[in-house]
Scaffold this active site. Sequence first.
Site, short mmCIF file in Angstrom:
data_model
loop_
_atom_site.label_atom_id
_atom_site.label_comp_id
_atom_site.label_asym_id
_atom_site.label_seq_id
_atom_site.Cartn_x
_atom_site.Cartn_y
_atom_site.Cartn_z
N HIS A 1 0.84 -1.20 0.00
CA HIS A 1 0.00 0.00 0.00
C HIS A 1 0.88 1.25 0.00
O HIS A 1 1.85 1.34 0.74
CB HIS A 1 -0.90 -0.01 1.24
CG HIS A 1 -1.92 1.07 1.24
ND1 HIS A 1 -1.76 2.26 1.93
CD2 HIS A 1 -3.12 1.17 0.62
CE1 HIS A 1 -2.82 3.02 1.75
NE2 HIS A 1 -3.66 2.39 0.96
N MET B 1 -8.39 9.81 -7.94
CA MET B 1 -9.68 9.21 -7.62
C MET B 1 -9.58 7.69 -7.56
O MET B 1 -8.78 7.07 -8.25
CB MET B 1 -10.72 9.60 -8.66
CG MET B 1 -10.39 9.13 -10.05
SD MET B 1 -11.60 9.67 -11.28
CE MET B 1 -11.05 8.75 -12.72
N ALA B 2 -10.38 7.12 -6.69
CA ALA B 2 -10.59 5.68 -6.70
C ALA B 2 -11.57 5.36 -7.82
O ALA B 2 -12.36 6.22 -8.24
CB ALA B 2 -11.15 5.22 -5.36
#
Length: 337
Positions: free
Chosen positions: A119, A178-179
């Site tokens: 991550h 953005m996701a």
Amino acid sequence: MSSVLIKEDELKALVLTKLTRAGLDDNTAREVTDVLVHADMTGVHSHGVMRVEHYCTRLQAGGLNPAAVMAFQSISPSVAVLDSDDGMGHSALLAATDRAVQLAKETGVGFVGIKNTSHCGALSYFAERATRQGAIAIVMTQTDTCVAPYGGAERFLGTNPLAFGFPVKDEAPMIVDMATSAVAFGKILHAKETGQPVGEGLALDKEGNVTTDPHKIENLLPFGKHKGSGIALAIDALTGILMGANFGNHIVRMYGDYDKMRKLASLVIAIDPDKLGNAFFAATMKTMRDELRAVRPVPGVEKVLAPNDPQMAYKAKCQREGIPVAEGIYQYLTSEN
């Protein structure tokens, strides 16, 4: 739940202490800290210091390599692959961004794939880093699944975020981050932490019904129905599948299996406008942004905003007043354990 306002330097010091106690060297811990605090200062609390406890848990369980030795493989004058050695994704994306910009300065375009990573936090940080060097950036990464594909009731997609960065003459860059889900998964975690409901039409419960209760959410929905679903698949293909990594439900979950390396993949593409013969790109971007802001707004909207305008306003407020950190997260950061 209430929040505590903390000055930037104080928050960075708290995060740095936690990460070094968990086993990171000082330089890596500072890189991770900068990415996390950037997220909080631009209003993306879902990717901010609330993630510190998770990173420390995974480091201590063996699911992250605190002594990673990252290595680049040169594929061509404009293409490279970075093996992250299961280290911190933030440091991997930093190294990949700088290499992609370097390649772009030499050839016009730099393409750097990243494998064996983890991550990496808010992609806007890396897109902005490239713009500060005069480059256009496209950054993407895969995540473990928590999104139902369009028409589905079960998870198959990650939130698989995508960011663009464009330099703007004499101003903050234009950043689109953005996701591909209708809401970032981290915002669900933040909603649970603060006790706030999520918006309508963003997530499903265990039975596949739409819910606004963050505690009942089982899966998220893609943004734009089939459009977000398709873009999420494309990002998984350009990262995980391209790098020979896992995809979809085969990816090691972020929350769970803390002792397993996640083996994620990411991608950074940098473009040098000057090398492509456009010395006026940043100046033209300023004109575009000015004209966008001048568009007549619909009733009830004060002004049309450009991408990154809200984030820069939020950052200025944080610099004046302090960064809001949820009480529970502040208690963890100031604890001795």
